[in-house]
Design an enzyme around this catalytic site. Structure first.
Site, short mmCIF file in Angstrom:
data_model
loop_
_atom_site.label_atom_id
_atom_site.label_comp_id
_atom_site.label_asym_id
_atom_site.label_seq_id
_atom_site.Cartn_x
_atom_site.Cartn_y
_atom_site.Cartn_z
N ALA A 5 -12.00 16.94 9.63
CA ALA A 5 -11.98 18.11 8.45
C ALA A 5 -10.82 18.99 8.35
O ALA A 5 -10.97 19.90 7.69
CB ALA A 5 -13.42 18.81 8.47
N LEU A 36 -7.64 21.62 9.16
CA LEU A 36 -7.33 22.80 10.16
C LEU A 36 -8.71 23.35 10.64
O LEU A 36 -9.59 23.54 9.79
CB LEU A 36 -6.61 23.70 9.44
N GLY A 89 -5.77 18.84 6.54
CA GLY A 89 -5.24 18.36 7.92
C GLY A 89 -5.53 16.99 8.33
O GLY A 89 -4.86 16.22 9.10
N LEU A 137 -10.47 26.33 10.78
CA LEU A 137 -10.18 27.43 9.80
C LEU A 137 -11.03 28.63 10.73
O LEU A 137 -10.49 29.80 10.51
CB LEU A 137 -11.12 27.28 8.49
N GLU A 172 -6.75 22.97 0.03
CA GLU A 172 -6.13 24.12 0.45
C GLU A 172 -6.01 24.95 -0.75
O GLU A 172 -5.97 26.43 -0.42
CB GLU A 172 -4.59 23.73 0.84
N GLU A 178 -3.67 14.57 6.54
CA GLU A 178 -2.34 14.67 7.11
C GLU A 178 -2.15 13.75 8.36
O GLU A 178 -1.12 12.95 8.58
CB GLU A 178 -1.79 16.03 7.41
#
Length: 269
Positions: free
Chosen positions: A70, A72, A119, A74, A142, A122
């Site tokens: 999922a 970064l 991410g 957070l 984001e 990414e």
């Protein structure tokens, strides 16, 4: 010099080696939907730095539970309340991990399910081959969270889907899934069953290639994309000169010459 990888030294990655040289690396934070905290990133750096020198022939990258990743973490990001300089260095560690994957020369096959978001996309885009199941979905949320991508999406995801779609995904949170995601290049394969099963099949097939050939395919192609056409043509000739004359290729070339080796055939209907 060969190095050893100790799977027991990893906390956030579950690492298993198979006898055929295929290693399975699983993000192992399922209660966090495998969100990437800094410790997980450091473990990715460590593993993929060692893999080319540890006899790893191919890697299947997966996520434990219902989701691949999922993005970064957070909660960690909020709690750390980082300075701009602090977070810049976090991003640089993400780049280090993902560059080790893309440019390391060991084939990385990602088995995708559930969230492949932020991410997580990414990370997936750093793999050489991506296999998705019917539950997988891709997004870059984001913009809605007051953030900007920091792990290479502006480079790798843009390469996959194009600048206009990349900006649209970030601005609107648009989600892609199913065959549309494959058609855009977010994955190369979509399966009805387990993405892990197909990823393992591809990894085992890839692991049968000569390591030097795999190294060139999984390193040189990416490097050449960063060069001018003239420089890339020169680099390609140099790499081909090394790879295409390797002693281990002689037996395979002989099998082709005497027609005992496998031939390329059309797919069965």
């Amino acid at each position: 010099m060969a190095v050893q990888i100790d799977p027991t030294s990893y906390r956030n990655l579950d690492i298993k080696a198979h006898d055929d040289g295929v290693w399975v690396v699983t993000l192992n934070r399922p209660t966090k939907r495998n969100a990437l905290d800094i410790d997980t990133i450091e473990e990715l750096v460590t593993f993929f730095s060692a893999a080319p020198r540890a006899g790893v022939r191919a890697v299947v990258l997966a996520g434990a539970g219902d989701h691949f990743c999922a993005g970064l973490d957070l909660i960690e990001h909020h709690d750390e309340d980082r300075s701009p300089a602090d977070f810049m260095h976090v991003c640089l560690r993400w780049h280090e991990a993902f560059n080790k994957m893309e440019y390391g020369g060991v084939p990385v096959i990602a088995a995708l399910q559930g969230a492949v978001v932020g991410g997580g996309l990414e990370l997936a885009s750093s793999a050489h081959v991506r296999v998705m199941d019917q539950s997988a979905y891709f997004a870059l949320p984001e913009g809605q969270r007051g953030l900007f991508t920091g792990g290479g999406a502006t480079i790798r995801v843009t390469d996959l889907v194009g600048k206009a779609r990349m900006i649209d995904m970030m601005l609107t949170g648009r989600v892609y899934q199913g065959q549309e995601a494959v058609d855009l290049g977010l994955a190369q394969y979509i399966v009805e069953g387990s993405s892990m099963d197909k990823a393992m099949e591809l990894a085992r097939q890839t692991a049968q290639n000569l390591p030097l050939s795999n190294f060139a395919i999984c390193s040189a192609v990416s490097h050449m994309q960063n060069m001018s056409a003239m420089d890339a043509a020169y680099a390609e000739a140099v790499v081909a000169g090394v790879v295409n004359t390797q002693p281990d290729a002689r037996a395979r070339l002989a099998a082709f010459a005497d027609k005992s080796g496998a031939r390329v055939r059309p797919n069965a209907e």
